[in-house]
Scaffold this motif. Structure first.
Motif, PDB file in Angstrom:
ATOM      1  N   UNK A 161      43.019  30.645 -15.541  1.00 18.17           N
ATOM      2  CA  UNK A 161      43.804  31.790 -16.008  1.00 18.17           C
ATOM      3  C   UNK A 161      44.959  32.168 -15.093  1.00 18.17           C
ATOM      4  N   UNK A 162      44.915  31.824 -13.837  1.00 19.83           N
ATOM      5  CA  UNK A 162      45.955  32.260 -12.907  1.00 19.83           C
ATOM      6  C   UNK A 162      46.316  31.116 -11.958  1.00 19.83           C
ATOM      7  N   UNK A 163      47.599  31.041 -11.539  1.00 16.22           N
ATOM      8  CA  UNK A 163      48.685  31.978 -11.874  1.00 16.22           C
ATOM      9  C   UNK A 163      49.197  31.841 -13.301  1.00 16.22           C
ATOM     10  N   UNK A 164      48.900  30.717 -13.977  1.00 10.98           N
ATOM     11  CA  UNK A 164      49.249  30.562 -15.390  1.00 10.98           C
ATOM     12  C   UNK A 164      48.096  29.857 -16.079  1.00 10.98           C
ATOM     13  N   UNK A 165      47.746  30.270 -17.299  1.00  6.98           N
ATOM     14  CA  UNK A 165      46.595  29.672 -17.984  1.00  6.98           C
ATOM     15  C   UNK A 165      46.749  28.175 -18.207  1.00  6.98           C
ATOM     16  N   UNK A 166      45.617  27.486 -18.256  1.00  2.50           N
ATOM     17  CA  UNK A 166      45.621  26.049 -18.500  1.00  2.50           C
ATOM     18  C   UNK A 166      44.216  25.493 -18.406  1.00  2.50           C
ATOM     19  N   UNK A 167      44.049  24.181 -18.604  1.00  2.70           N
ATOM     20  CA  UNK A 167      42.713  23.578 -18.586  1.00  2.70           C
ATOM     21  C   UNK A 167      42.247  23.208 -17.183  1.00  2.70           C
ATOM     22  N   UNK A 168      40.962  23.338 -16.949  1.00  2.00           N
ATOM     23  CA  UNK A 168      40.335  22.823 -15.730  1.00  2.00           C
ATOM     24  C   UNK A 168      39.216  21.887 -16.153  1.00  2.00           C
ATOM     25  N   UNK A 169      38.824  21.000 -15.254  1.00  5.75           N
ATOM     26  CA  UNK A 169      37.846  19.961 -15.604  1.00  5.75           C
ATOM     27  C   UNK A 169      36.718  19.927 -14.587  1.00  5.75           C
ATOM     28  N   UNK A 170      35.505  20.079 -15.087  1.00  3.17           N
ATOM     29  CA  UNK A 170      34.309  19.927 -14.267  1.00  3.17           C
ATOM     30  C   UNK A 170      33.547  18.702 -14.768  1.00  3.17           C
ATOM     31  N   UNK A 171      33.369  17.720 -13.909  1.00  3.18           N
ATOM     32  CA  UNK A 171      32.628  16.511 -14.275  1.00  3.18           C
ATOM     33  C   UNK A 171      31.222  16.624 -13.681  1.00  3.18           C
ATOM     34  N   UNK A 172      30.214  16.739 -14.553  1.00  9.34           N
ATOM     35  CA  UNK A 172      28.846  17.023 -14.122  1.00  9.34           C
ATOM     36  C   UNK A 172      27.979  15.777 -14.245  1.00  9.34           C
ATOM     37  N   UNK A 173      27.550  15.246 -13.107  1.00 12.06           N
ATOM     38  CA  UNK A 173      26.711  14.044 -13.097  1.00 12.06           C
ATOM     39  C   UNK A 173      25.239  14.437 -13.183  1.00 12.06           C
ATOM     40  N   UNK A 174      24.548  13.872 -14.144  1.00 10.00           N
ATOM     41  CA  UNK A 174      23.129  14.178 -14.351  1.00 10.00           C
ATOM     42  C   UNK A 174      22.281  12.915 -14.202  1.00 10.00           C
ATOM     43  N   UNK A 175      21.201  13.034 -13.412  1.00 10.09           N
ATOM     44  CA  UNK A 175      20.174  11.994 -13.406  1.00 10.09           C
ATOM     45  C   UNK A 175      19.073  12.390 -14.398  1.00 10.09           C
ATOM     46  N   UNK A 176      18.386  11.409 -14.923  1.00 10.92           N
ATOM     47  CA  UNK A 176      17.232  11.698 -15.770  1.00 10.92           C
ATOM     48  C   UNK A 176      16.099  12.259 -14.906  1.00 10.92           C
ATOM     49  N   UNK A 177      15.218  13.101 -15.477  1.00 14.10           N
ATOM     50  CA  UNK A 177      15.128  13.487 -16.888  1.00 14.10           C
ATOM     51  C   UNK A 177      16.195  14.500 -17.292  1.00 14.10           C
ATOM     52  N   UNK A 178      16.551  14.472 -18.579  1.00 12.39           N
ATOM     53  CA  UNK A 178      17.633  15.293 -19.092  1.00 12.39           C
ATOM     54  C   UNK A 178      17.142  16.481 -19.912  1.00 12.39           C
ATOM     55  N   UNK A 179      15.840  16.568 -20.151  1.00 17.03           N
ATOM     56  CA  UNK A 179      15.293  17.679 -20.940  1.00 17.03           C
ATOM     57  C   UNK A 179      14.271  18.423 -20.087  1.00 17.03           C
ATOM     58  N   UNK A 180      14.020  19.697 -20.391  1.00 18.10           N
ATOM     59  CA  UNK A 180      13.069  20.477 -19.588  1.00 18.10           C
ATOM     60  C   UNK A 180      11.697  19.802 -19.522  1.00 18.10           C
ATOM     61  N   UNK A 181      11.080  19.936 -18.359  1.00 15.80           N
ATOM     62  CA  UNK A 181       9.789  19.279 -18.140  1.00 15.80           C
ATOM     63  C   UNK A 181       8.615  20.249 -18.161  1.00 15.80           C
ATOM     64  N   UNK A 182       8.878  21.508 -18.533  1.00 19.58           N
ATOM     65  CA  UNK A 182       7.806  22.491 -18.612  1.00 19.58           C
ATOM     66  C   UNK A 182       7.516  23.225 -17.322  1.00 19.58           C
ATOM     67  N   UNK A 183       8.156  22.823 -16.227  1.00 18.48           N
ATOM     68  CA  UNK A 183       7.961  23.461 -14.930  1.00 18.48           C
ATOM     69  C   UNK A 183       9.157  24.363 -14.644  1.00 18.48           C
ATOM     70  N   UNK A 184       8.941  25.653 -14.415  1.00 16.65           N
ATOM     71  CA  UNK A 184      10.035  26.596 -14.179  1.00 16.65           C
ATOM     72  C   UNK A 184      10.285  26.881 -12.705  1.00 16.65           C
ATOM     73  N   UNK A 185       9.602  26.217 -11.811  1.00 14.40           N
ATOM     74  CA  UNK A 185       9.768  26.516 -10.388  1.00 14.40           C
ATOM     75  C   UNK A 185      10.990  25.815  -9.820  1.00 14.40           C
ATOM     76  N   UNK A 186      11.617  26.472  -8.830  1.00 16.12           N
ATOM     77  CA  UNK A 186      12.783  25.919  -8.128  1.00 16.12           C
ATOM     78  C   UNK A 186      12.726  26.454  -6.704  1.00 16.12           C
ATOM     79  N   UNK A 187      13.382  25.776  -5.799  1.00 18.80           N
ATOM     80  CA  UNK A 187      13.248  26.119  -4.386  1.00 18.80           C
ATOM     81  C   UNK A 187      13.938  27.424  -4.002  1.00 18.80           C
ATOM     82  N   UNK A 188      14.759  27.986  -4.876  1.00 18.65           N
ATOM     83  CA  UNK A 188      15.445  29.252  -4.618  1.00 18.65           C
ATOM     84  C   UNK A 188      15.686  29.935  -5.956  1.00 18.65           C
ATOM     85  N   UNK A 189      15.915  31.246  -5.973  1.00 21.59           N
ATOM     86  CA  UNK A 189      16.171  31.930  -7.242  1.00 21.59           C
ATOM     87  C   UNK A 189      17.419  31.379  -7.931  1.00 21.59           C
ATOM     88  N   UNK A 190      17.332  31.178  -9.235  1.00 21.78           N
ATOM     89  CA  UNK A 190      18.484  30.699 -10.000  1.00 21.78           C
ATOM     90  C   UNK A 190      19.383  31.834 -10.454  1.00 21.78           C
TER      91      UNK A 190
END
Length: 556
Positions: A161-190
């Motif tokens: 949005x600033x100093x003038x609007x335009x596109x930005x690009x985030x390239x997100x690399x994912x390793x498998x597994x790609x779907x939730x595994x039923x475990x909600x624990x993480x090492x720090x609060x999300x």
């Protein structure tokens, strides 16, 4: 919780905390974590999710949404050529200043350059079209990740949005597994900051004001994508200047706005008597060559540019560039403005006589009547080739209609999708004026899945059996190869195409039938059939009649 799910959950949450209201998804496998996070956010009532199977259509849908709402929209796709299909919309967003957050899912580094399926080099794939591009490191279950992800998203939101609007690009690399595994624990609060974005980005303070030299012989030119239009139109009116606004500049209203300036500035005698002391331009001018010639003739050409790292100056005539301009009120004789207006009224009357003398559907009359007949509060999205030019030459000043076009790079691609996106963001009655080739180029934009939102949008398609603009250009002087390499005739049945997508269809049979043919609600198609040769001859008659009327006005 697996790292892919954690990253996607935090990334989507932070975009929402920053203020995102709409996201567009083109489904795929590697982007599954993002798709599921967006779906969960929509189910919680936090975002409007739009799903399209064609990445190019999806990206232009997002472009339309962001263009109309002036708020960043997230585009999400899987890896490989899916990301490449976003490129045309990213280019248009860059050139027209539209904020987009492009999130491409990717394979992790160990799979790249190995021949792994659906893996290409996506790092900075959009080149200089992206205001900022970065790769999100492969997520790991260790402290510090959440701060990294949230601060990265906050920065992307701010840069878009600033100093003038335009596109930005985030390239997100994912390793498998790609779907939730039923475990909600993480090492720090999300969780993020309960009050909003992780990092709040504020636009820079505008620079000093440039004071325009006092003069009655000034002109305000409003090009595509102009900002603060009402303020500067009011100032120009107080100073006694004519306002020359392109349709998508949205400054063509009020007593000082002209409608036939394209023809006025094509008359040498008029131009010789109306050389301005100063021209101030807003937005990106470029529709009319006579207007561009006016910029060269002005004693001073001041460009208003909110972003001083880039400004529109297509004929390199700018003498000063500033983020803010003050046009002073000047008292005195109003002969300058009266001369412009009398010539404009004469030319407009001559244009009306020519257009009203033909009962058949014609492209210029369709543009004039469509713009005049739309109810207040409507949106009109115009293709960047002939439709926007017809509007520029014959549209009468009026209030209450928002006009948009993809005039950044002025491409033919993605216009059905962009119009649908703009209409969805507009939320009211919407209309689009497209040529047949532009419509066919993005017919996949009509491919809207069951349960997806549909706008109240009439797609008015001018079907002249090919590329009509070329019949008005020098290419028409080479008749032997013209039809094949420029005219590109087609024999597509638009009514059958509409039926295939279950979109209501009507045909405009006579020029006077436009209001009743447009009537209706929801997504619908109106076809207006014209002839390219007849259209070229009509444009020649309009030019001759308008310019003769201007000469008569000068002689009186």
């Amino acid at each position: 919780m697996n790292p892919a799910t954690a990253l996607a959950t935090v990334l989507v949450d932070e975009l929402l905390r920053c203020g995102m209201t709409d996201a567009v998804l083109a489904p795929g496998s590697r982007s599954a974590p993002l798709a599921l996070a967006l779906h969960d956010a929509e189910r919680a009532g936090r975002v409007r999710l739009h799903v399209r199977v064609d990445e190019r259509s999806a990206s232009f849908l997002g472009l339309g949404l962001a263009k109309r709402s002036a708020r960043p929209v997230a585009l999400v796709c899987t890896s490989g050529t899916a990301a490449a299909n976003f490129h045309p919309a990213v280019v248009e967003a860059a050139e027209s200043g539209v904020p987009l957050i492009v999130v491409t899912a990717d394979r992790p580094p160990e799979l790249r350059a190995t021949g792994a399926n659906q893996t290409i080099d996506q790092v900075k794939i959009y080149g200089t079209a992206a205001r900022w591009s970065t790769e999100i490191g492969v997520p790991e279950n260790r402290p510090g990740m959440v701060a990294y992800w949230r601060s990265l998203v906050s920065r992307a939101w701010g840069v878009a949005q600033a100093p003038a609007p335009g596109p930005v690009h985030l390239n997100a690399a994912f390793r498998e597994p790609l779907v939730p595994d039923g475990d909600d624990t993480w090492c720090e609060p999300l969780d993020g900051d309960a009050t909003g974005a992780w990092t709040r980005v504020r636009a820079a303070t505008p620079g000093s004001v440039l004071h325009v030299p006092p003069t009655r012989r000034g002109v305000l030119v409003v090009g595509d994508g102009a900002v603060n239009v009402k303020r500067y139109v009011a100032a120009a009116s107080m100073a006694g200047w004519p306002v020359l606004s392109e349709p998508s500049g949205n400054g063509r209203y009020g007593d000082h706005a002209l409608s036939a300036h394209h023809f006025l500035l094509g008359v040498p005698e008029f131009v010789e008597r109306h050389r301005p002391d100063v021209v101030v331009t807003l937005g990106k001018p470029g529709l009319s060559r006579p207007v561009l010639s006016l910029l060269r003739r002005a004693e001073e050409h001041i460009v208003l540019a909110p972003d001083l790292t880039r400004w529109p100056d297509p004929v390199r005539s700018a003498t000063q560039v500033a983020p803010e301009v003050e046009i002073p009120v000047v008292s005195g004789d109003d002969g300058w403005l009266r001369s412009w207006r009398s010539a404009d009224l004469a030319a407009a009357a001559a244009i009306d006589r020519v257009l009203d003398g033909v009962a058949e559907v014609s492209e210029p009359r369709l543009a004039r009547d469509l713009a005049a007949s739309l109810p207040g509060g409507s949106l009109l999205f115009a293709a960047a080739s002939m439709p926007i030019r017809d509007l520029d030459q014959v549209m009468r000043p009026r209030r209450g209609v928002r006009i948009m076009a993809n005039r950044g790079a002025s491409g033919i691609d993605g216009l059905v999708s962009a119009a649908i996106g703009a209409a969805l963001a507009h939320g009211g009655r919407s209309y689009a004026l497209l040529g047949d080739l532009a419509f066919l180029h993005d017919q996949n934009g009509l491919l809207v899945g069951a349960g997806e939102r549909l706008p109240d949008l009439a797609l008015v398609v001018v079907n002249n059996g090919g590329g009509g603009i070329f019949s008005l250009l020098p290419q028409a002087s080479v008749p032997e190869p013209f039809e094949r390499v420029f005219g590109t005739p087609h024999d597509v049945d638009l009514e059958a195409l509409a039926a295939a997508h279950r979109v209501p269809y009507r045909r405009l049979e006579a020029a006077a039938d436009l209001p009743k043919t447009l009537a209706g609600e929801g997504l619908r198609i109106v076809e207006a059939r014209t002839d390219r040769a007849v259209n070229a001859e009509l444009h020649a008659r309009l030019r001759a009649a308008a310019q003769d009327a201007v000469r008569d006005a000068l002689a009186s």
